[in-house]
Scaffold this motif. Structure first.
Motif, PDB file in Angstrom:
ATOM      1  N   ASP A 132    -102.012  53.074-120.523  1.00  0.00           N
ATOM      2  CA  ASP A 132    -101.470  51.813-120.041  1.00  0.00           C
ATOM      3  C   ASP A 132    -102.549  50.763-120.272  1.00  0.00           C
ATOM      4  OD1 ASP A 132    -100.789  49.561-118.516  1.00  0.00           O
ATOM      5  OD2 ASP A 132     -99.830  50.756-116.962  1.00  0.00           O
ATOM      6  N   GLU A 170    -102.662  47.679-119.636  1.00  0.00           N
ATOM      7  CA  GLU A 170    -102.860  46.717-118.546  1.00  0.00           C
ATOM      8  C   GLU A 170    -103.801  47.262-117.470  1.00  0.00           C
ATOM      9  OE1 GLU A 170     -99.350  44.957-116.915  1.00  0.00           O
ATOM     10  OE2 GLU A 170     -98.490  44.611-118.909  1.00  0.00           O
ATOM     11  N   THR A 171    -103.631  48.530-117.100  1.00  0.00           N
ATOM     12  CA  THR A 171    -104.454  49.112-116.029  1.00  0.00           C
ATOM     13  C   THR A 171    -105.637  49.917-116.564  1.00  0.00           C
ATOM     14  OG1 THR A 171    -103.172  51.166-115.943  1.00  0.00           O
ATOM     15  CG2 THR A 171    -102.410  49.326-114.550  1.00  0.00           C
ATOM     16  N   GLN A 211    -105.325  53.018-117.371  1.00  0.00           N
ATOM     17  CA  GLN A 211    -105.087  54.431-117.064  1.00  0.00           C
ATOM     18  C   GLN A 211    -104.735  55.172-118.347  1.00  0.00           C
ATOM     19  OE1 GLN A 211    -101.830  55.388-114.395  1.00  0.00           O
ATOM     20  NE2 GLN A 211    -102.801  57.309-113.851  1.00  0.00           N
ATOM     21  N   TYR A 243    -109.412  56.199-115.887  1.00  0.00           N
ATOM     22  CA  TYR A 243    -109.239  54.779-116.187  1.00  0.00           C
ATOM     23  C   TYR A 243    -110.375  54.354-117.101  1.00  0.00           C
ATOM     24  CZ  TYR A 243    -105.800  54.624-112.473  1.00  0.00           C
ATOM     25  OH  TYR A 243    -104.691  54.861-111.704  1.00  0.00           O
ATOM     26  N   SER A 287    -112.296  51.086-119.124  1.00  0.00           N
ATOM     27  CA  SER A 287    -112.541  49.661-119.326  1.00  0.00           C
ATOM     28  C   SER A 287    -113.817  49.566-120.154  1.00  0.00           C
ATOM     29  CB  SER A 287    -112.680  48.927-117.987  1.00  0.00           C
ATOM     30  OG  SER A 287    -113.741  49.456-117.229  1.00  0.00           O
TER      31      SER A 287
END
Length: 173
Positions: free
Chosen positions: A62, A64-65, A67, A95, A97
């Motif tokens: 995902d 956006e998140t 994950q 997750y 980033s």
């Protein structure tokens, strides 16, 4: 039946062309996204591909998140010199980033006689920091340019256990 004026015909034609070109652009964007591997995704977040073993069969993410889930055909384990044994479950989650993997599940390291879950990985410049919650260890990034192979790690030709250079071990106890 309503007849169309030349201007409305032109506007409808332009709208059709615009919608058609948008659909073509969107489908090629999806096709390019589908062609990225889990290793490519890691690298797009500033991590080396070698954090994952060879053999990732699929992944989902995902954007956006952050994950993600990565999948192997089965569990994967191998040893690295320095008393480290690594084990990956068939499903690895967390997750992602820029420079950070958090809430990891599915990856563990054997230290002495205990299996500890690696819960976070952070890139700090040319170092990769691994956290098991109560302690962390830092390694030079060049240890992770190559993807290890299940069963034999980084040296599958000669069968020797690969040497992993440790930068530091930090405990929060």
């Amino acid at each position: 039946m309503m007849s169309l004026t030349p201007i409305s015909t032109l506007l409808l034609s332009l709208l059709f062309i615009f919608l058609h070109q948008s659909a073509v652009a969107t489908s090629s964007l999806s096709a390019n996204s589908d062609q990225l591997s889990a290793y490519d995704i890691l690298q797009s977040y500033n991590f080396p591909a070698g954090l994952l073993p060879k053999g990732i069969t699929q992944y989902d993410m995902d954007r956006e998140t952050g994950q993600f889930h990565a999948y192997l055909d089965g569990t994967c384990s191998f040893s690295l010199e320095g008393s480290y044994q690594l084990k990956y479950k068939s499903k690895i989650s967390g997750y992602i980033s820029e420079n950070k993997l958090t809430s990891l599940t599915g990856v563990s390291v054997k230290v002495l006689f205990l299996w500890l879950n690696i819960v976070e990985v952070t890139r700090n410049g040319d170092d990769i920091d691994f956290s098991v919650g109560i302690a962390s260890a830092s390694f030079p990034i060049d240890n992770f340019y190559e993807c290890p192979q299940c069963g034999c790690g980084l040296d599958c030709v000669s069968g020797q256990v690969s040497k992993l250079r440790v930068k530091s071990l930090v405990s929060s106890i």
